[in-house]
Design a protein around this motif. Structure first.
Motif, mmCIF file in Angstrom:
data_model
loop_
_atom_site.group_PDB
_atom_site.id
_atom_site.type_symbol
_atom_site.label_atom_id
_atom_site.label_comp_id
_atom_site.label_asym_id
_atom_site.label_seq_id
_atom_site.Cartn_x
_atom_site.Cartn_y
_atom_site.Cartn_z
ATOM 1 N N SER A 47 0.850 -1.190 0.000
ATOM 2 C CA SER A 47 0.000 0.000 0.000
ATOM 3 C C SER A 47 0.881 1.233 0.000
ATOM 4 O O SER A 47 2.096 1.151 0.136
ATOM 5 C CB SER A 47 -0.917 -0.011 1.217
ATOM 6 O OG SER A 47 -0.133 0.028 2.403
ATOM 7 N N VAL A 49 0.702 5.966 -0.373
ATOM 8 C CA VAL A 49 -0.054 7.213 -0.434
ATOM 9 C C VAL A 49 0.619 8.163 -1.430
ATOM 10 O O VAL A 49 1.842 8.245 -1.490
ATOM 11 C CB VAL A 49 -0.194 7.858 0.966
ATOM 12 C CG1 VAL A 49 1.144 8.305 1.524
ATOM 13 C CG2 VAL A 49 -1.166 9.020 0.938
ATOM 14 N N ARG A 56 -4.092 13.892 0.114
ATOM 15 C CA ARG A 56 -3.555 12.529 0.219
ATOM 16 C C ARG A 56 -4.502 11.555 -0.475
ATOM 17 O O ARG A 56 -5.704 11.577 -0.223
ATOM 18 C CB ARG A 56 -3.385 12.155 1.687
ATOM 19 C CG ARG A 56 -2.394 13.061 2.407
ATOM 20 C CD ARG A 56 -2.386 12.830 3.911
ATOM 21 N NE ARG A 56 -2.008 11.494 4.292
ATOM 22 C CZ ARG A 56 -0.756 11.064 4.448
ATOM 23 N NH1 ARG A 56 0.240 11.905 4.272
ATOM 24 N NH2 ARG A 56 -0.495 9.830 4.810
ATOM 25 N N TYR A 57 -3.923 10.692 -1.312
ATOM 26 C CA TYR A 57 -4.684 9.684 -2.040
ATOM 27 C C TYR A 57 -4.113 8.308 -1.701
ATOM 28 O O TYR A 57 -2.956 8.025 -2.030
ATOM 29 C CB TYR A 57 -4.592 9.922 -3.554
ATOM 30 C CG TYR A 57 -5.176 11.250 -3.978
ATOM 31 C CD1 TYR A 57 -6.513 11.364 -4.332
ATOM 32 C CD2 TYR A 57 -4.376 12.393 -4.002
ATOM 33 C CE1 TYR A 57 -7.045 12.591 -4.721
ATOM 34 C CE2 TYR A 57 -4.905 13.616 -4.386
ATOM 35 C CZ TYR A 57 -6.237 13.707 -4.741
ATOM 36 O OH TYR A 57 -6.760 14.917 -5.115
ATOM 37 N N PRO A 58 -4.903 7.437 -1.040
ATOM 38 C CA PRO A 58 -4.406 6.103 -0.700
ATOM 39 C C PRO A 58 -4.235 5.246 -1.957
ATOM 40 O O PRO A 58 -5.015 5.343 -2.907
ATOM 41 C CB PRO A 58 -5.482 5.533 0.221
ATOM 42 C CG PRO A 58 -6.671 6.391 0.060
ATOM 43 C CD PRO A 58 -6.246 7.684 -0.536
ATOM 44 N N SER A 60 -3.072 1.213 -3.597
ATOM 45 C CA SER A 60 -2.858 -0.223 -3.442
ATOM 46 C C SER A 60 -1.785 -0.640 -4.438
ATOM 47 O O SER A 60 -1.722 -0.103 -5.547
ATOM 48 C CB SER A 60 -4.128 -1.013 -3.742
ATOM 49 O OG SER A 60 -5.105 -0.756 -2.781
ATOM 50 N N ARG A 143 -7.208 3.771 -4.164
ATOM 51 C CA ARG A 143 -8.236 3.082 -3.366
ATOM 52 C C ARG A 143 -9.393 4.003 -3.145
ATOM 53 O O ARG A 143 -9.341 5.155 -3.112
ATOM 54 C CB ARG A 143 -7.687 2.656 -2.016
ATOM 55 C CG ARG A 143 -6.754 1.482 -2.143
ATOM 56 C CD ARG A 143 -6.479 0.860 -0.825
ATOM 57 N NE ARG A 143 -5.353 1.553 -0.210
ATOM 58 C CZ ARG A 143 -5.069 1.539 1.073
ATOM 59 N NH1 ARG A 143 -5.831 0.921 1.905
ATOM 60 N NH2 ARG A 143 -4.035 2.161 1.555
#
Length: 143
Positions: A47, A49, A56-58, A60, A143
Motif C-alpha cells: 500500500s 499514499v 492525500r490519495y491512498p 494499493s 483506493r
C-alpha cells in the motif's frame, strides 16, 4: 505545394500539443510499502499514499515476478511521481527487469514509467532475505 503546407502545419500542431501536455504536467510525492516473496515465481503487494496538491490519495500495490525469485523482503519506498495531470495518472502498470539480493538491510533505487507516461523515481530501504533475477510487474491503483 499547398498540400505540403497543410501537412507541415498539421505536424507542427501535433508536436506542439504533445509538448504542451508534457510541459503542463505536474508532480507529487509518493510513499509505498512493498512486500515481495517467492520461490521461483514471486508476488508483491502493499500500500501507499500519493500527495498531490496537498491532498492525500491512498494507493494499493500488487504484482507478479516471473524468473528466479527466492526469499522474502519488505521495502519502504519514498520519492516522487512526475508527468501527471491528475491523481489517477499514477494508477497503472509499471514493468521492470532486474537482478538483486538482500540479506538483512539494503538500499534500493528504482525508476519506472506506466502506460500513461507517469514516472516514478523511488528510493528506499529493503529488509529481508531475497535473491532475484526476474521480470517484475507492479500495478498501482487508487483506493
Amino acid at each position: 505545394m499547398n498540400v505540403w503546407r497543410r501537412v507541415l502545419g498539421a505536424l507542427i500542431v501535433a508536436v506542439g500539443v504533445g509538448a504542451a501536455s508534457t510541459a503542463f504536467a505536474d508532480s507529487g510525492s509518493i510513499r509505498l510499502t512493498v512486500v515481495k516473496g517467492g520461490w521461483f515465481l514471486g508476488a508483491n503487494g502493499g500500500s501507499g499514499v500519493l500527495v498531490y496538491h496537498g491532498k492525500r490519495y491512498p494507493l494499493s500495490v500488487g504484482g507478479i515476478d516471473a524468473g528466479l525469485v527466492f526469499g522474502v523482503s519488505k521495502t519502504e519506498f519514498h520519492g516522487r511521481v512526475s508527468r501527471i495531470n491528475r491523481p489517477s495518472d499514477v494508477a497503472g502498470v509499471y514493468g521492470a527487469g532486474g537482478a538483486g539480493a538482500a540479506l538483512g538491510m539494503g538500499a534500493r533505487v528504482i525508476a519506472l514509467t506506466n502506460e500513461k507516461g507517469a514516472v516514478l523515481e523511488l528510493q528506499g530501504r529493503q529488509i529481508g532475505l531475497i535473491a532475484n533475477l526476474d521480470l517484475s510487474g507492479l500495478v498501482i491503483s487508487l483506493r
